[in-house]
Motif scaffolding. Structure first.
Motif, mmCIF file in Angstrom:
data_model
loop_
_atom_site.group_PDB
_atom_site.id
_atom_site.type_symbol
_atom_site.label_atom_id
_atom_site.label_comp_id
_atom_site.label_asym_id
_atom_site.label_seq_id
_atom_site.Cartn_x
_atom_site.Cartn_y
_atom_site.Cartn_z
ATOM 1 N N PHE A 106 28.053 17.683 27.639
ATOM 2 C CA PHE A 106 27.269 17.369 26.434
ATOM 3 C C PHE A 106 27.335 15.868 26.216
ATOM 4 O O PHE A 106 28.417 15.328 25.959
ATOM 5 C CB PHE A 106 27.810 18.118 25.214
ATOM 6 N N GLN A 109 30.307 13.481 27.425
ATOM 7 C CA GLN A 109 31.588 14.198 27.480
ATOM 8 C C GLN A 109 31.452 15.462 28.317
ATOM 9 O O GLN A 109 30.374 16.078 28.337
ATOM 10 C CB GLN A 109 32.049 14.588 26.060
ATOM 11 N N ARG A 111 33.761 19.082 29.994
ATOM 12 C CA ARG A 111 34.964 19.916 30.114
ATOM 13 C C ARG A 111 34.810 20.748 31.382
ATOM 14 O O ARG A 111 33.782 21.390 31.575
ATOM 15 C CB ARG A 111 35.093 20.842 28.901
ATOM 16 N N PHE A 120 39.307 17.433 30.684
ATOM 17 C CA PHE A 120 38.237 16.805 29.894
ATOM 18 C C PHE A 120 37.897 15.462 30.531
ATOM 19 O O PHE A 120 38.796 14.737 30.982
ATOM 20 C CB PHE A 120 38.691 16.581 28.449
ATOM 21 N N GLU A 123 32.144 9.869 30.332
ATOM 22 C CA GLU A 123 31.310 9.124 31.265
ATOM 23 C C GLU A 123 31.399 7.620 30.997
ATOM 24 O O GLU A 123 31.282 7.181 29.847
ATOM 25 C CB GLU A 123 29.850 9.576 31.138
ATOM 26 N N PHE A 124 31.627 6.874 32.048
ATOM 27 C CA PHE A 124 31.687 5.401 31.995
ATOM 28 C C PHE A 124 30.673 4.841 32.983
ATOM 29 O O PHE A 124 30.166 5.597 33.833
ATOM 30 C CB PHE A 124 33.113 4.935 32.341
ATOM 31 N N PRO A 142 42.443 21.466 18.501
ATOM 32 C CA PRO A 142 42.236 20.792 19.793
ATOM 33 C C PRO A 142 43.149 21.372 20.875
ATOM 34 O O PRO A 142 44.229 21.893 20.570
ATOM 35 C CB PRO A 142 42.605 19.334 19.488
ATOM 36 N N TYR A 143 42.719 21.259 22.122
ATOM 37 C CA TYR A 143 43.529 21.732 23.246
ATOM 38 C C TYR A 143 44.873 21.013 23.248
ATOM 39 O O TYR A 143 44.984 19.860 22.817
ATOM 40 C CB TYR A 143 42.807 21.431 24.565
ATOM 41 N N VAL A 150 43.308 10.775 23.700
ATOM 42 C CA VAL A 150 42.623 10.888 22.409
ATOM 43 C C VAL A 150 43.630 10.820 21.274
ATOM 44 O O VAL A 150 44.638 11.520 21.340
ATOM 45 C CB VAL A 150 41.835 12.218 22.336
ATOM 46 N N GLU B 40 36.883 4.993 19.778
ATOM 47 C CA GLU B 40 37.473 6.190 20.388
ATOM 48 C C GLU B 40 37.804 5.986 21.867
ATOM 49 O O GLU B 40 38.233 6.920 22.541
ATOM 50 C CB GLU B 40 36.500 7.371 20.217
ATOM 51 N N PHE B 42 35.698 5.179 24.370
ATOM 52 C CA PHE B 42 34.674 5.616 25.314
ATOM 53 C C PHE B 42 33.693 4.475 25.605
ATOM 54 O O PHE B 42 33.710 3.444 24.938
ATOM 55 C CB PHE B 42 33.924 6.839 24.764
ATOM 56 N N ALA B 43 32.818 4.701 26.595
ATOM 57 C CA ALA B 43 31.897 3.642 27.030
ATOM 58 C C ALA B 43 30.734 3.479 26.048
ATOM 59 O O ALA B 43 30.273 4.456 25.464
ATOM 60 C CB ALA B 43 31.351 3.991 28.409
ATOM 61 N N ARG B 151 23.223 20.641 18.299
ATOM 62 C CA ARG B 151 24.288 21.333 19.042
ATOM 63 C C ARG B 151 24.879 20.420 20.122
ATOM 64 O O ARG B 151 26.096 20.349 20.283
ATOM 65 C CB ARG B 151 23.750 22.609 19.680
ATOM 66 N N VAL B 152 24.007 19.716 20.845
ATOM 67 C CA VAL B 152 24.495 18.834 21.908
ATOM 68 C C VAL B 152 25.344 17.703 21.307
ATOM 69 O O VAL B 152 26.444 17.409 21.798
ATOM 70 C CB VAL B 152 23.317 18.253 22.729
ATOM 71 N N ASN B 155 28.628 19.172 20.090
ATOM 72 C CA ASN B 155 29.521 19.516 21.200
ATOM 73 C C ASN B 155 30.074 18.265 21.888
ATOM 74 O O ASN B 155 31.188 18.283 22.412
ATOM 75 C CB ASN B 155 28.798 20.409 22.205
ATOM 76 N N GLU B 156 29.289 17.193 21.899
ATOM 77 C CA GLU B 156 29.795 15.937 22.458
ATOM 78 C C GLU B 156 31.004 15.465 21.635
ATOM 79 O O GLU B 156 32.028 15.051 22.190
ATOM 80 C CB GLU B 156 28.693 14.871 22.461
ATOM 81 N N LEU B 159 34.032 17.858 22.385
ATOM 82 C CA LEU B 159 34.709 17.575 23.653
ATOM 83 C C LEU B 159 35.487 16.269 23.572
ATOM 84 O O LEU B 159 36.571 16.145 24.141
ATOM 85 C CB LEU B 159 33.693 17.520 24.806
ATOM 86 N N GLY B 160 34.932 15.282 22.862
ATOM 87 C CA GLY B 160 35.631 14.005 22.700
ATOM 88 C C GLY B 160 36.935 14.154 21.943
ATOM 89 O O GLY B 160 37.855 13.349 22.089
ATOM 90 N N GLN B 161 37.013 15.215 21.109
ATOM 91 C CA GLN B 161 38.240 15.491 20.348
ATOM 92 C C GLN B 161 39.040 16.634 20.980
ATOM 93 O O GLN B 161 39.869 17.257 20.323
ATOM 94 C CB GLN B 161 37.884 15.844 18.910
ATOM 95 N N LEU B 162 38.756 16.921 22.251
ATOM 96 C CA LEU B 162 39.443 17.963 23.024
ATOM 97 C C LEU B 162 39.341 19.326 22.353
ATOM 98 O O LEU B 162 40.321 20.096 22.293
ATOM 99 C CB LEU B 162 40.917 17.583 23.253
ATOM 100 N N GLN B 163 38.153 19.629 21.823
ATOM 101 C CA GLN B 163 37.914 20.943 21.233
ATOM 102 C C GLN B 163 36.795 21.650 21.989
ATOM 103 O O GLN B 163 35.953 20.996 22.632
ATOM 104 C CB GLN B 163 37.540 20.805 19.756
ATOM 105 N N ALA B 164 36.791 22.983 21.902
ATOM 106 C CA ALA B 164 35.823 23.771 22.675
ATOM 107 C C ALA B 164 34.410 23.596 22.120
ATOM 108 O O ALA B 164 34.226 23.514 20.907
ATOM 109 C CB ALA B 164 36.222 25.235 22.640
ATOM 110 N N PRO B 165 33.399 23.558 23.002
ATOM 111 C CA PRO B 165 32.006 23.498 22.531
ATOM 112 C C PRO B 165 31.572 24.846 21.955
ATOM 113 O O PRO B 165 32.226 25.866 22.181
ATOM 114 C CB PRO B 165 31.226 23.160 23.802
ATOM 115 N N VAL B 166 30.470 24.849 21.219
ATOM 116 C CA VAL B 166 29.958 26.093 20.622
ATOM 117 C C VAL B 166 28.605 26.441 21.232
ATOM 118 O O VAL B 166 27.903 25.579 21.766
ATOM 119 C CB VAL B 166 29.802 25.960 19.083
#
Lengths: 150, 225
Positions: A106, A109, A111, A120, A123-124, A142-143, A150, B40, B42-43, B151-152, B155-156, B159-166
């Motif tokens: 998504f 990001q 998984r 996890f 993208e860079f 969170p996992y 993170v 956070e 990220f790029a 939704r996208v 979910n982004e 995932l960035g917070q290490l949680q499952a997407p829906v």
């Protein structure tokens, strides 16, 4: 009289315009699906390379595949350079190329679920990099990860 | 050329303003997104990456759907609903679809009437509601697009917070989807009620959205200046 002519022209153009919109929509959907598939493949490849590097104790390759934030977090937690710190954390490794259970991409990001581990990635400009590994789910929380930035 | 500009100035000015503000939104949205990406770890993304992203898409779609909902409700609601004294309302006692004579359809159509207004049957029925129908369809389409892009983007973040997407079904009943939706709907409803009520008592000289300055408050319903 002029209005009627205009109406007839519009009447002829309308189905063509609708067809053009439908074709454009289908083409865009096709391009989007193709792009998503190639991005999923790239994320899976990076996750596999990382797990293989861990399995073969190639610490420098594993460190190179980590996201900068994850590498920084590992250095701060262990007080060791990344290459030496790799021996201090337990990260599930894998050599099997066919053990991917599921992949989700998504935006920037991803998984990737392997049998017994979840990785996890973010993208860079240089490609997908591992932001967390050795992760197990905790319901709505969170996992829980052995390696995370993170 | 000059007469074209003069005859279409309302569409041209607001169309240009729309493109200008959408472009401005893209630039400030990019700056905001990249600020969060840096914070956070990220790029950062390019302008083209951002305007084709779901992050930008959901922000645009959630506003579009509510605007088209507003116009759909106003066009359709004012067939039946009345605000005495408001230029936005029909006079009391004229609610409903109105007669063929009033609407210039069927045998009452003139030579200048649109072809579908002169026609009968399904074409006349469709054309009689075409404005509300198109507004309603665009509302539903943009609301659906909001759910896909939302939704996208959601979910982004997950995932960035290490949680499952829906899934999509989980997302359309999620607080994120309804928070984005309702925060836009409430402002549109406020705008509708403000226009209906304030136009009873306040005036803008020369505007067709207002009653004439000297028109009384509680009468002159539906009269515009």
């Amino acid at each position: 009289m002029e209005d009627r002519t205009a109406g007839t022209t519009t009447g002829r153009l309308a189905p063509r315009a609708l067809l053009a919109v439908v074709v454009a929509g289908l083409l865009l959907t096709g391009v989007a699906c193709g792009t998503l598939r190639s991005r999923e493949n790239a994320a899976v490849a990076a996750a596999r390379d990382f797990r293989l590097a861990v399995a073969t104790h190639d610490a420098s390759a594993a460190c190179a595949l980590m996201a900068p934030q994850t590498r920084r977090e590992l250095r701060q937690t262990t007080k060791l350079p990344c290459v030496r710190a790799m021996g201090a954390v337990e990260i599930p490794a894998g050599r099997d190329r066919d053990d991917v259970r599921r992949v989700d991409v998504f935006g920037g990001q991803a998984r990737v679920e392997f049998a017994g581990d979840t990785v996890f990635l973010a993208e860079f400009p240089t490609g997908w990099r591992v932001s967390a590994a050795g992760c197990t789910p905790r319901g709505d929380h969170p996992y829980d990860c052995t390696l995370a930035g993170v | 050329m000059r007469s074209f500009l003069r005859n279409n100035s309302l569409t041209l000015v607001f169309g240009t303003a729309f493109l200008a503000t959408l472009t401005a939104q893209a630039f400030v949205g990019l700056a905001d997104f990249n600020q969060r990406q840096v914070a956070e770890g990220f790029a950062q993304v390019s302008f083209v990456q951002f305007v084709t992203s779901s992050e930008f898409g959901v922000d645009v779609m959630e506003n579009w759907q509510s605007e088209y909902l507003q116009f759909f409700l106003y066009v359709f609601g004012t067939v039946w609903l009345i605000q005495r004294g408001s230029p936005e309302s029909k006079p009391v006692g004229q609610t409903g679809w109105e007669s063929d004579k009033d609407q210039l359809v069927g045998p009452h159509a003139t030579e200048d009437s649109p072809a579908w207004a002169r026609a009968g049957g399904l074409r006349l029925r469709a054309y009689s509601h075409s404005l509300a129908l198109v507004m309603g369809v665009i509302f539903l389409a943009s609301w659906f697009a909001q759910s896909i892009a939302g939704r996208v983007a959601y979910n982004e973040d997950q995932l960035g917070q290490l949680q499952a997407p829906v899934t999509w079904l989980e997302y359309v009943v999620s607080p994120d989807f309804w928070n984005r939706t309702l925060q836009n709907w409430q402002s549109e409803m406020l705008a509708l009620v403000s226009m209906a009520v304030l136009s009873v008592y306040l005036r803008q000289r020369g505007s067709p959205e207002s009653k004439p300055v000297g028109a009384p408050h509680d009468t002159a319903t539906g009269r515009t200046g």
